[in-house]
Design a protein around this motif. Structure first.
Motif, PDB file in Angstrom:
ATOM      1  N   PHE A   5     -19.363  31.238  16.813  1.00 49.27           N
ATOM      2  CA  PHE A   5     -18.596  30.748  15.671  1.00 49.27           C
ATOM      3  C   PHE A   5     -19.568  30.357  14.550  1.00 49.27           C
ATOM      4  O   PHE A   5     -20.783  30.289  14.752  1.00 49.27           O
ATOM      5  CB  PHE A   5     -17.737  29.537  16.055  1.00 49.27           C
ATOM      6  CG  PHE A   5     -18.507  28.452  16.753  1.00 49.27           C
ATOM      7  CD1 PHE A   5     -19.121  27.428  16.050  1.00 49.27           C
ATOM      8  CD2 PHE A   5     -18.617  28.458  18.142  1.00 49.27           C
ATOM      9  CE1 PHE A   5     -19.832  26.434  16.713  1.00 49.27           C
ATOM     10  CE2 PHE A   5     -19.331  27.466  18.812  1.00 49.27           C
ATOM     11  CZ  PHE A   5     -19.940  26.458  18.089  1.00 49.27           C
ATOM     12  N   ASN A   6     -19.014  30.118  13.360  1.00 49.14           N
ATOM     13  CA  ASN A   6     -19.760  29.498  12.271  1.00 49.14           C
ATOM     14  C   ASN A   6     -19.411  28.017  12.244  1.00 49.14           C
ATOM     15  O   ASN A   6     -18.273  27.647  12.524  1.00 49.14           O
ATOM     16  CB  ASN A   6     -19.377  30.111  10.920  1.00 49.14           C
ATOM     17  CG  ASN A   6     -19.815  31.544  10.773  1.00 49.14           C
ATOM     18  OD1 ASN A   6     -18.987  32.443  10.721  1.00 49.14           O
ATOM     19  ND2 ASN A   6     -21.111  31.783  10.692  1.00 49.14           N
ATOM     20  N   TYR A   7     -20.378  27.178  11.867  1.00 47.43           N
ATOM     21  CA  TYR A   7     -20.065  25.758  11.746  1.00 47.43           C
ATOM     22  C   TYR A   7     -20.864  25.108  10.631  1.00 47.43           C
ATOM     23  O   TYR A   7     -21.920  25.593  10.221  1.00 47.43           O
ATOM     24  CB  TYR A   7     -20.318  25.027  13.066  1.00 47.43           C
ATOM     25  CG  TYR A   7     -21.762  24.670  13.340  1.00 47.43           C
ATOM     26  CD1 TYR A   7     -22.272  23.422  12.988  1.00 47.43           C
ATOM     27  CD2 TYR A   7     -22.625  25.574  13.959  1.00 47.43           C
ATOM     28  CE1 TYR A   7     -23.599  23.092  13.236  1.00 47.43           C
ATOM     29  CE2 TYR A   7     -23.952  25.255  14.212  1.00 47.43           C
ATOM     30  CZ  TYR A   7     -24.431  24.002  13.847  1.00 47.43           C
ATOM     31  OH  TYR A   7     -25.745  23.671  14.088  1.00 47.43           O
ATOM     32  N   SER A   8     -20.327  23.995  10.136  1.00 48.41           N
ATOM     33  CA  SER A   8     -21.013  23.130   9.187  1.00 48.41           C
ATOM     34  C   SER A   8     -20.739  21.706   9.638  1.00 48.41           C
ATOM     35  O   SER A   8     -19.583  21.300   9.734  1.00 48.41           O
ATOM     36  CB  SER A   8     -20.496  23.357   7.767  1.00 48.41           C
ATOM     37  OG  SER A   8     -21.228  22.589   6.828  1.00 48.41           O
ATOM     38  N   SER A   9     -21.802  20.946   9.932  1.00 53.69           N
ATOM     39  CA  SER A   9     -21.608  19.666  10.607  1.00 53.69           C
ATOM     40  C   SER A   9     -22.301  18.493   9.924  1.00 53.69           C
ATOM     41  O   SER A   9     -23.476  18.573   9.571  1.00 53.69           O
ATOM     42  CB  SER A   9     -22.112  19.769  12.054  1.00 53.69           C
ATOM     43  OG  SER A   9     -21.984  18.535  12.716  1.00 53.69           O
ATOM     44  N   ASN A  10     -21.553  17.402   9.771  1.00 52.77           N
ATOM     45  CA  ASN A  10     -22.118  16.143   9.296  1.00 52.77           C
ATOM     46  C   ASN A  10     -22.210  15.144  10.450  1.00 52.77           C
ATOM     47  O   ASN A  10     -22.218  13.936  10.248  1.00 52.77           O
ATOM     48  CB  ASN A  10     -21.265  15.556   8.171  1.00 52.77           C
ATOM     49  CG  ASN A  10     -21.931  14.363   7.514  1.00 52.77           C
ATOM     50  OD1 ASN A  10     -23.147  14.310   7.382  1.00 52.77           O
ATOM     51  ND2 ASN A  10     -21.127  13.388   7.112  1.00 52.77           N
ATOM     52  N   SER A  11     -22.253  15.660  11.675  1.00 56.12           N
ATOM     53  CA  SER A  11     -22.352  14.823  12.864  1.00 56.12           C
ATOM     54  C   SER A  11     -22.889  15.672  14.008  1.00 56.12           C
ATOM     55  O   SER A  11     -22.648  16.874  14.065  1.00 56.12           O
ATOM     56  CB  SER A  11     -20.974  14.268  13.237  1.00 56.12           C
ATOM     57  OG  SER A  11     -21.017  13.594  14.477  1.00 56.12           O
ATOM     58  N   GLN A  12     -23.627  15.062  14.909  1.00 52.82           N
ATOM     59  CA  GLN A  12     -24.040  15.789  16.100  1.00 52.82           C
ATOM     60  C   GLN A  12     -22.816  16.012  16.982  1.00 52.82           C
ATOM     61  O   GLN A  12     -21.979  15.129  17.134  1.00 52.82           O
ATOM     62  CB  GLN A  12     -25.113  15.011  16.857  1.00 52.82           C
ATOM     63  CG  GLN A  12     -26.431  14.929  16.113  1.00 52.82           C
ATOM     64  CD  GLN A  12     -27.511  14.213  16.901  1.00 52.82           C
ATOM     65  OE1 GLN A  12     -27.216  13.384  17.752  1.00 52.82           O
ATOM     66  NE2 GLN A  12     -28.757  14.539  16.615  1.00 52.82           N
ATOM     67  N   ALA A  13     -22.711  17.191  17.535  1.00 51.62           N
ATOM     68  CA  ALA A  13     -21.551  17.540  18.347  1.00 51.62           C
ATOM     69  C   ALA A  13     -21.972  18.538  19.413  1.00 51.62           C
ATOM     70  O   ALA A  13     -23.104  19.025  19.413  1.00 51.62           O
ATOM     71  CB  ALA A  13     -20.445  18.123  17.468  1.00 51.62           C
ATOM     72  N   PHE A  14     -21.065  18.846  20.327  1.00 54.34           N
ATOM     73  CA  PHE A  14     -21.370  19.815  21.370  1.00 54.34           C
ATOM     74  C   PHE A  14     -20.143  20.658  21.676  1.00 54.34           C
ATOM     75  O   PHE A  14     -19.001  20.264  21.398  1.00 54.34           O
ATOM     76  CB  PHE A  14     -21.853  19.117  22.649  1.00 54.34           C
ATOM     77  CG  PHE A  14     -20.797  18.257  23.310  1.00 54.34           C
ATOM     78  CD1 PHE A  14     -19.887  18.808  24.212  1.00 54.34           C
ATOM     79  CD2 PHE A  14     -20.717  16.907  23.030  1.00 54.34           C
ATOM     80  CE1 PHE A  14     -18.914  18.021  24.814  1.00 54.34           C
ATOM     81  CE2 PHE A  14     -19.747  16.108  23.633  1.00 54.34           C
ATOM     82  CZ  PHE A  14     -18.839  16.660  24.520  1.00 54.34           C
TER      83      PHE A  14
END
Length: 209
Positions: A95-104
């Protein structure tokens, strides 16, 4: 037997019969309807109730901008944040993602994020890092990520980062987005730090006007 086809969900919501803006995905991709009552192709993909689709704001961009598409996925809250794919899929997930937080992300061989963990992906905090000079939104850095695994997957757990991670082009059956190797995409999304917060601010501005 798992489906051999590579399937990509792009969350486009500005074309008929699109998802609709700021609406629950629900069973739009599972033979049912979205929160706006629209239906899409039945891929057998069912989302938990906190999965929402939103449109781009003020002409901002996303990984699919060159194709004239708009729409991304995010999760409004924590708790059970899952995607079930009952038919099962193998080989990979991306997938594509844009994150303002660490995630899993965890890929499971059972429905509802149960059974064995087949793969895990850790998402870095990168939403506004290295953005183009003309970027006007906070979620301007998009990254393509994927993983190969052995076995048959039936669900995905999107952990952490509720309301602070945007997703697009979720791909079943391939570790490359859309099934075709491609570089990570640049995109701009929403001015502000929280996805829902940005939505609410825009609505308030419209009402005031």
């Amino acid at each position: 037997m798992a489906s051999a086809a590579v399937v990509t969900l792009d969350f486009t919501n500005v074309v008929n019969p699109g998802l609709g803006n700021s609406t629950a995905v629900n069973n739009f991709y599972n033979g049912g309807t979205s929160g706006h009552g629209t239906s899409g192709t039945n891929f057998g993909a069912a989302f938990s109730s906190n999965a929402l689709a939103i449109n781009n704001f003020n002409g901002c961009c996303e990984p699919d901008q060159a194709l004239g598409k708009q729409g991304i996925l995010f999760f409004l809250s924590g708790g059970a944040v899952t995607l079930d794919y009952a038919a099962g899929f193998s080989n990979g997930f991306s997938f594509n993602y844009s994150s303002n937080s660490q995630a899993f992300i965890r890929v499971y061989d059972g429905l509802g994020a149960t059974g064995n963990v087949l793969a895990t992906l850790n998402l870095a905090l990168q939403a506004n890092q290295g953005c183009p000079p003309n970027a006007s939104g906070f979620y301007c850095n998009w990254t393509a990520i994927g993983v190969n695994f052995a076995g048959v997957a039936k669900s995905i757990d999107f952990g952490g980062g509720a309301n602070f991670v945007a997703y697009d082009n979720i791909t079943f059956g391939s570790s490359t987005v859309g099934g075709v190797p491609e570089p990570a995409s640049w995109a701009m999304l929403i001015a502000g730090f929280g996805l829902v917060g940005a939505t609410q601010r825009r609505r308030k501005a419209a009402v005031a006007a």
